[in-house]
Design an enzyme around this catalytic site. Structure first.
Site, PDB file in Angstrom:
ATOM      1  N   ARG A   5      29.155  44.938  44.316  1.00 18.83           N
ATOM      2  CA  ARG A   5      27.800  44.999  44.864  1.00 18.83           C
ATOM      3  C   ARG A   5      27.346  43.611  45.324  1.00 18.83           C
ATOM      4  NH1 ARG A   5      23.885  47.497  47.655  1.00 18.83           N
ATOM      5  NH2 ARG A   5      21.790  47.160  46.803  1.00 18.83           N
ATOM      6  N   PHE A  15      26.048  35.790  40.221  1.00 21.87           N
ATOM      7  CA  PHE A  15      24.775  35.282  39.700  1.00 21.87           C
ATOM      8  C   PHE A  15      24.929  35.062  38.196  1.00 21.87           C
ATOM      9  CE2 PHE A  15      22.983  38.070  43.251  1.00 21.87           C
ATOM     10  CZ  PHE A  15      22.891  37.006  44.138  1.00 21.87           C
ATOM     11  N   GLN A  16      24.469  33.905  37.736  1.00 24.84           N
ATOM     12  CA  GLN A  16      24.666  33.578  36.321  1.00 24.84           C
ATOM     13  C   GLN A  16      23.940  34.590  35.419  1.00 24.84           C
ATOM     14  OE1 GLN A  16      23.281  29.696  34.673  1.00 24.84           O
ATOM     15  NE2 GLN A  16      25.459  29.250  34.572  1.00 24.84           N
ATOM     16  N   GLN A  74      21.160  48.649  33.807  1.00 24.48           N
ATOM     17  CA  GLN A  74      20.368  47.665  34.562  1.00 24.48           C
ATOM     18  C   GLN A  74      21.227  46.968  35.619  1.00 24.48           C
ATOM     19  OE1 GLN A  74      17.131  47.440  33.985  1.00 24.48           O
ATOM     20  NE2 GLN A  74      16.624  45.789  35.393  1.00 24.48           N
ATOM     21  N   GLY A  78      19.399  50.762  40.799  1.00 21.14           N
ATOM     22  CA  GLY A  78      18.937  52.143  40.973  1.00 21.14           C
ATOM     23  C   GLY A  78      20.034  53.157  40.725  1.00 21.14           C
ATOM     24  N   GLU A 101      21.684  61.701  11.840  1.00 23.78           N
ATOM     25  CA  GLU A 101      22.348  61.328  10.574  1.00 23.78           C
ATOM     26  C   GLU A 101      21.528  60.328   9.779  1.00 23.78           C
ATOM     27  OE1 GLU A 101      25.178  62.667   9.524  1.00 23.78           O
ATOM     28  OE2 GLU A 101      25.741  63.753  11.337  1.00 23.78           O
ATOM     29  N   ARG A 113      16.214  48.808  -0.084  1.00 23.60           N
ATOM     30  CA  ARG A 113      16.143  49.310  -1.465  1.00 23.60           C
ATOM     31  C   ARG A 113      17.309  48.743  -2.276  1.00 23.60           C
ATOM     32  NH1 ARG A 113      16.044  55.472  -1.357  1.00 23.60           N
ATOM     33  NH2 ARG A 113      13.856  55.277  -0.787  1.00 23.60           N
TER      34      ARG A 113
END
Ligand SMILES: Cc1cc2nc3c(=O)[nH]c(=O)nc-3n(C[C@H](O)[C@H](O)[C@H](O)COP(=O)(O)OP(=O)(O)OC[C@H]3O[C@@H](n4cnc5c(N)ncnc54)[C@H](O)[C@@H]3O)c2cc1C
Length: 118
Positions: A5, A15-16, A74, A78, A101, A113
């Site tokens: 992309r 991109f970092q 993310q 989209g 569960e 506890r």
């Protein structure tokens, strides 16, 4: 997908922000896996702290798995939300494990506890 992309003329993987997110996702996933096997080992070994470890692992692994899957969604932008790549299905399927569960709040009850007994 991150390598394919392109935005602003570059693959988003360059991109970092994206690369760091991927690094954190892998780190968190492997940490969760280590904790899972540690708890399973204690359960198999019937150690006295097995219950606490299993509750800690259930809480941590399910929260981590959901977060990592949500981060993956993310990164897909989209398309992550749509059915095309199947990521939204993974996010939805993982979400219930924070409830099933014994909810993760109940796991915290079990852990605290055990910590505070005596
Ligand atoms: C898809 C699906 C499949 C399921 N399959 C099964 C199954 O095969 N067998 C089975 O027995 N059950 C099954 N369940 C039920 C599941 O185990 C329960 O939904 C789960 O244990 C939570 O109970 P609850 O829904 O009654 O939530 P509640 O107990 O009503 O909890 C609601 C909220 O209050 C919080 N809460 C409750 N008590 C406390 C407390 N003491 N301290 C802090 N927070 C608290 C919870 O963490 C939660 O956020 C299934 C549920 C789903 C969604």
């Amino acid at each position: 997908y991150a390598k394919e992309r392109e935005q602003f003329g570059k693959a988003i993987a360059t991109f970092q922000n994206t690369a760091f997110k991927l690094a954190d996702m892998e780190t968190e996933l492997q940490a969760a896996r280590v904790m899972l096997y540690e708890a399973a080992g204690r359960l198999d070994g019937k150690t006295p702290d097995a219950t606490r470890w299993c509750a800690m692992a259930k809480r941590f692994v399910t929260d981590t798995a959901f977060k990592v899957a949500n981060d993956a969604l993310q990164i897909h932008g989209g398309y992550g939300y749509l059915a095309d790549y199947g990521v939204e299905r993974i996010v939805r399927d993982l979400r219930v494990h924070q409830i099933l569960e014994g909810t993760n709040e109940i796991m915290r009850v079990i852990i605290s506890r055990d910590m505070l007994k005596d």
